[in-house]
Design a protein around this motif. Sequence first.
Motif, PDB file in Angstrom:
ATOM      1  N   TYR A  19       0.798  -1.230   0.000  1.00 15.15           N
ATOM      2  CA  TYR A  19       0.000   0.000   0.000  1.00 15.15           C
ATOM      3  C   TYR A  19       0.832   1.282   0.000  1.00 15.15           C
ATOM      4  O   TYR A  19       0.476   2.270   0.631  1.00 15.15           O
ATOM      5  CB  TYR A  19      -0.978   0.024   1.192  1.00 15.15           C
ATOM      6  CG  TYR A  19      -1.755  -1.239   1.330  1.00 15.15           C
ATOM      7  CD1 TYR A  19      -2.599  -1.672   0.309  1.00 15.15           C
ATOM      8  CD2 TYR A  19      -1.637  -2.024   2.467  1.00 15.15           C
ATOM      9  CE1 TYR A  19      -3.295  -2.858   0.419  1.00 15.15           C
ATOM     10  CE2 TYR A  19      -2.338  -3.208   2.585  1.00 15.15           C
ATOM     11  CZ  TYR A  19      -3.163  -3.627   1.558  1.00 15.15           C
ATOM     12  OH  TYR A  19      -3.839  -4.793   1.665  1.00 15.15           O
ATOM     13  N   GLY A  61       3.675  -2.508   5.854  1.00 14.28           N
ATOM     14  CA  GLY A  61       2.689  -3.579   5.952  1.00 14.28           C
ATOM     15  C   GLY A  61       3.064  -4.756   5.073  1.00 14.28           C
ATOM     16  O   GLY A  61       3.962  -4.663   4.232  1.00 14.28           O
ATOM     17  N   GLY A  62       2.377  -5.884   5.290  1.00 15.81           N
ATOM     18  CA  GLY A  62       2.658  -7.060   4.476  1.00 15.81           C
ATOM     19  C   GLY A  62       1.574  -8.101   4.613  1.00 15.81           C
ATOM     20  O   GLY A  62       0.814  -8.088   5.586  1.00 15.81           O
ATOM     21  N   ASP A  64       0.251 -12.023   5.234  1.00 13.43           N
ATOM     22  CA  ASP A  64       0.589 -12.887   6.374  1.00 13.43           C
ATOM     23  C   ASP A  64       1.931 -13.615   6.219  1.00 13.43           C
ATOM     24  O   ASP A  64       2.736 -13.628   7.159  1.00 13.43           O
ATOM     25  CB  ASP A  64      -0.507 -13.935   6.574  1.00 13.43           C
ATOM     26  CG  ASP A  64      -1.728 -13.358   7.274  1.00 13.43           C
ATOM     27  OD1 ASP A  64      -1.823 -12.115   7.370  1.00 13.43           O
ATOM     28  OD2 ASP A  64      -2.580 -14.149   7.721  1.00 13.43           O
ATOM     29  N   GLN A  67       4.941 -11.355   6.397  1.00 16.85           N
ATOM     30  CA  GLN A  67       4.984 -10.810   7.761  1.00 16.85           C
ATOM     31  C   GLN A  67       5.657 -11.801   8.724  1.00 16.85           C
ATOM     32  O   GLN A  67       6.544 -11.435   9.505  1.00 16.85           O
ATOM     33  CB  GLN A  67       3.560 -10.505   8.239  1.00 16.85           C
ATOM     34  CG  GLN A  67       3.488 -10.016   9.669  1.00 16.85           C
ATOM     35  CD  GLN A  67       2.068  -9.674  10.102  1.00 16.85           C
ATOM     36  OE1 GLN A  67       1.123  -9.779   9.315  1.00 16.85           O
ATOM     37  NE2 GLN A  67       1.916  -9.265  11.339  1.00 16.85           N
ATOM     38  N   CYS A  94       1.004  -1.453  10.278  1.00 16.88           N
ATOM     39  CA  CYS A  94       0.176  -2.637  10.041  1.00 16.88           C
ATOM     40  C   CYS A  94       0.948  -3.920  10.373  1.00 16.88           C
ATOM     41  O   CYS A  94       1.215  -4.177  11.529  1.00 16.88           O
ATOM     42  CB  CYS A  94      -0.358  -2.598   8.611  1.00 16.88           C
ATOM     43  SG  CYS A  94      -1.888  -3.519   8.409  1.00 16.88           S
ATOM     44  N   ALA A  95       1.351  -4.740   9.373  1.00 19.68           N
ATOM     45  CA  ALA A  95       2.154  -5.925   9.687  1.00 19.68           C
ATOM     46  C   ALA A  95       3.419  -5.516  10.444  1.00 19.68           C
ATOM     47  O   ALA A  95       3.846  -6.188  11.389  1.00 19.68           O
ATOM     48  CB  ALA A  95       2.520  -6.673   8.414  1.00 19.68           C
ATOM     49  N   GLN A  98       2.296  -4.915  14.012  1.00 21.17           N
ATOM     50  CA  GLN A  98       1.975  -6.149  14.736  1.00 21.17           C
ATOM     51  C   GLN A  98       3.230  -6.927  15.125  1.00 21.17           C
ATOM     52  O   GLN A  98       3.309  -7.466  16.230  1.00 21.17           O
ATOM     53  CB  GLN A  98       1.100  -7.056  13.869  1.00 21.17           C
ATOM     54  CG  GLN A  98      -0.302  -6.529  13.610  1.00 21.17           C
ATOM     55  CD  GLN A  98      -1.103  -7.474  12.714  1.00 21.17           C
ATOM     56  OE1 GLN A  98      -0.677  -8.578  12.393  1.00 21.17           O
ATOM     57  NE2 GLN A  98      -2.287  -7.030  12.306  1.00 21.17           N
ATOM     58  N   ARG A 123      -6.942 -12.374  15.558  1.00 19.35           N
ATOM     59  CA  ARG A 123      -7.724 -12.169  14.347  1.00 19.35           C
ATOM     60  C   ARG A 123      -9.080 -11.583  14.701  1.00 19.35           C
ATOM     61  O   ARG A 123      -9.700 -12.000  15.675  1.00 19.35           O
ATOM     62  CB  ARG A 123      -7.913 -13.526  13.672  1.00 19.35           C
ATOM     63  CG  ARG A 123      -7.547 -13.602  12.222  1.00 19.35           C
ATOM     64  CD  ARG A 123      -6.185 -13.064  11.884  1.00 19.35           C
ATOM     65  NE  ARG A 123      -6.090 -12.861  10.433  1.00 19.35           N
ATOM     66  CZ  ARG A 123      -5.045 -12.382   9.811  1.00 19.35           C
ATOM     67  NH1 ARG A 123      -3.982 -12.021  10.485  1.00 19.35           N
ATOM     68  NH2 ARG A 123      -5.041 -12.204   8.514  1.00 19.35           N
ATOM     69  N   ARG A 127     -12.431  -8.405   8.076  1.00 22.46           N
ATOM     70  CA  ARG A 127     -11.261  -7.627   7.687  1.00 22.46           C
ATOM     71  C   ARG A 127     -11.611  -6.153   7.814  1.00 22.46           C
ATOM     72  O   ARG A 127     -12.713  -5.742   7.443  1.00 22.46           O
ATOM     73  CB  ARG A 127     -10.883  -7.983   6.237  1.00 22.46           C
ATOM     74  CG  ARG A 127      -9.466  -7.661   5.942  1.00 22.46           C
ATOM     75  CD  ARG A 127      -8.919  -8.304   4.690  1.00 22.46           C
ATOM     76  NE  ARG A 127      -7.594  -7.761   4.459  1.00 22.46           N
ATOM     77  CZ  ARG A 127      -6.484  -8.230   5.016  1.00 22.46           C
ATOM     78  NH1 ARG A 127      -6.525  -9.283   5.783  1.00 22.46           N
ATOM     79  NH2 ARG A 127      -5.317  -7.651   4.797  1.00 22.46           N
ATOM     80  N   ASN A 150      -6.238  -1.742   6.113  1.00 24.31           N
ATOM     81  CA  ASN A 150      -6.610  -2.987   5.446  1.00 24.31           C
ATOM     82  C   ASN A 150      -5.908  -4.128   6.177  1.00 24.31           C
ATOM     83  O   ASN A 150      -4.756  -4.441   5.901  1.00 24.31           O
ATOM     84  CB  ASN A 150      -6.183  -2.959   3.969  1.00 24.31           C
ATOM     85  CG  ASN A 150      -6.689  -4.187   3.217  1.00 24.31           C
ATOM     86  OD1 ASN A 150      -7.152  -5.156   3.824  1.00 24.31           O
ATOM     87  ND2 ASN A 150      -6.578  -4.159   1.906  1.00 24.31           N
ATOM     88  N   HIS A 151      -6.592  -4.707   7.158  1.00 24.61           N
ATOM     89  CA  HIS A 151      -5.963  -5.759   7.967  1.00 24.61           C
ATOM     90  C   HIS A 151      -7.026  -6.680   8.557  1.00 24.61           C
ATOM     91  O   HIS A 151      -8.163  -6.264   8.791  1.00 24.61           O
ATOM     92  CB  HIS A 151      -5.132  -5.137   9.098  1.00 24.61           C
ATOM     93  CG  HIS A 151      -5.880  -4.161   9.970  1.00 24.61           C
ATOM     94  ND1 HIS A 151      -6.385  -4.514  11.200  1.00 24.61           N
ATOM     95  CD2 HIS A 151      -6.235  -2.864   9.779  1.00 24.61           C
ATOM     96  CE1 HIS A 151      -7.004  -3.449  11.737  1.00 24.61           C
ATOM     97  NE2 HIS A 151      -6.933  -2.446  10.896  1.00 24.61           N
ATOM     98  N   GLY A 152      -6.590  -7.931   8.816  1.00 22.50           N
ATOM     99  CA  GLY A 152      -7.482  -8.885   9.457  1.00 22.50           C
ATOM    100  C   GLY A 152      -7.233  -8.950  10.951  1.00 22.50           C
ATOM    101  O   GLY A 152      -8.079  -9.425  11.714  1.00 22.50           O
ATOM    102  N   GLY A 153      -6.065  -8.494  11.389  1.00 22.22           N
ATOM    103  CA  GLY A 153      -5.693  -8.600  12.796  1.00 22.22           C
ATOM    104  C   GLY A 153      -6.372  -7.563  13.679  1.00 22.22           C
ATOM    105  O   GLY A 153      -6.794  -6.496  13.211  1.00 22.22           O
ATOM    106  N   HIS A 191      -2.122   3.242   6.679  1.00 22.53           N
ATOM    107  CA  HIS A 191      -1.381   3.391   5.424  1.00 22.53           C
ATOM    108  C   HIS A 191      -1.789   4.746   4.860  1.00 22.53           C
ATOM    109  O   HIS A 191      -2.575   5.470   5.464  1.00 22.53           O
ATOM    110  CB  HIS A 191      -1.770   2.300   4.430  1.00 22.53           C
ATOM    111  CG  HIS A 191      -1.540   0.915   4.917  1.00 22.53           C
ATOM    112  ND1 HIS A 191      -0.311   0.317   4.907  1.00 22.53           N
ATOM    113  CD2 HIS A 191      -2.390  -0.003   5.433  1.00 22.53           C
ATOM    114  CE1 HIS A 191      -0.408  -0.915   5.377  1.00 22.53           C
ATOM    115  NE2 HIS A 191      -1.660  -1.144   5.715  1.00 22.53           N
TER     116      HIS A 191
HETATM  117  N1  GLN Z   1      -1.279  -9.493   7.697  1.00 25.41           N
HETATM  118  C1  GLN Z   1      -1.746  -8.523   8.651  1.00 25.41           C
HETATM  119  C2  GLN Z   1      -3.258  -8.522   8.843  1.00 25.41           C
HETATM  120  O1  GLN Z   1      -4.008  -8.822   7.945  1.00 25.41           O
HETATM  121  C3  GLN Z   1      -1.258  -7.145   8.276  1.00 25.41           C
HETATM  122  C4  GLN Z   1      -1.864  -6.660   6.973  1.00 25.41           C
HETATM  123  C5  GLN Z   1      -1.191  -5.424   6.435  1.00 25.41           C
HETATM  124  O2  GLN Z   1      -0.057  -5.145   6.730  1.00 25.41           O
HETATM  125  N2  GLN Z   1      -1.884  -4.697   5.615  1.00 25.41           N
HETATM  126  O3  GLN Z   1      -3.706  -8.209   9.919  1.00 25.41           O
END
Ligand code: GLN
Length: 240
Positions: A19, A61-62, A64, A67, A94-95, A98, A123, A127, A150-153, A191
């Motif tokens: 991003y 960010g990244g 999964d 990451q 983000c990643a 985390q 989680r 998302r 934009n993340h699932g965590g 982001h």
């Molecule tokens: N993989 C992580 C999540 O989905 C971070 C995603 C991201 O860096 N955009 O929570």
Amino acid sequence: MSTESLRIVWIYPDLLSTYGDRGNMLILARRAQLRGMPVEVLEVRSDQRLPATADIYLIGGGEDGPQALGAQRLMADGGLHRAVAQGSVVFGVCAGYQLLGTSFFAKGTRCAGLELLDIASDRGPTRAVGELAGEVDARLGIPYLTGFENHGGRTHLGPGVSPLARVTAGVGNDGATEGAWRGKLLGTYSHGPALARNPALADLLLRWATGIHQLPALDDTWAERLRSERRAAVAAAVRA
Ligand code: GLN
């Protein structure tokens, strides 16, 4: 500063750079250079050793998989831990936010983090995708946070950190707070890139790195336009 130039390291562009987060590095270098500071920017790939002597470390960010791999390699390398022990600034998105914590989930598995921030991520039910905004911790002295998430965590904060902001739009950590910081370490889900949308946050990192409290003001007309435009879009979405 550890050397004459301000040394900025972009950690693992091959793994953690979603991003447009690389823009954080460009903004930081540019804002330093506009103030006459010599800057040295280093992009360190995941197969290279991380120098422990830089002033500011940026992590993006990244997905999964990258990451989890990035966290393992940073742990094995040890350079970031040494840099933090010496007082370097770290900014994770983000990643990259985390993985600074004690643990995070990637591909359904709990992974060990770097334990540099007292946070743990699991989680969420859905998302979190869209605009993210918040009122920033008053002690940091910067205006409202704006970004794109934009993340699932979901991230849970321990007593060793303070939230970066109170969420006014979007999810952030858990729908109530967004990001975390302690000392010169700061993480966010934003982001945008975050430092383009929040130049005051870029200047906070520069102040932490240089110890200069009164940085000369820059012309932020364009950034302010972007910030107001995004703020209006968030307000319109809430009204709709
Ligand atoms: N993989 C992580 C999540 O989905 C971070 C995603 C991201 O860096 N955009 O929570």
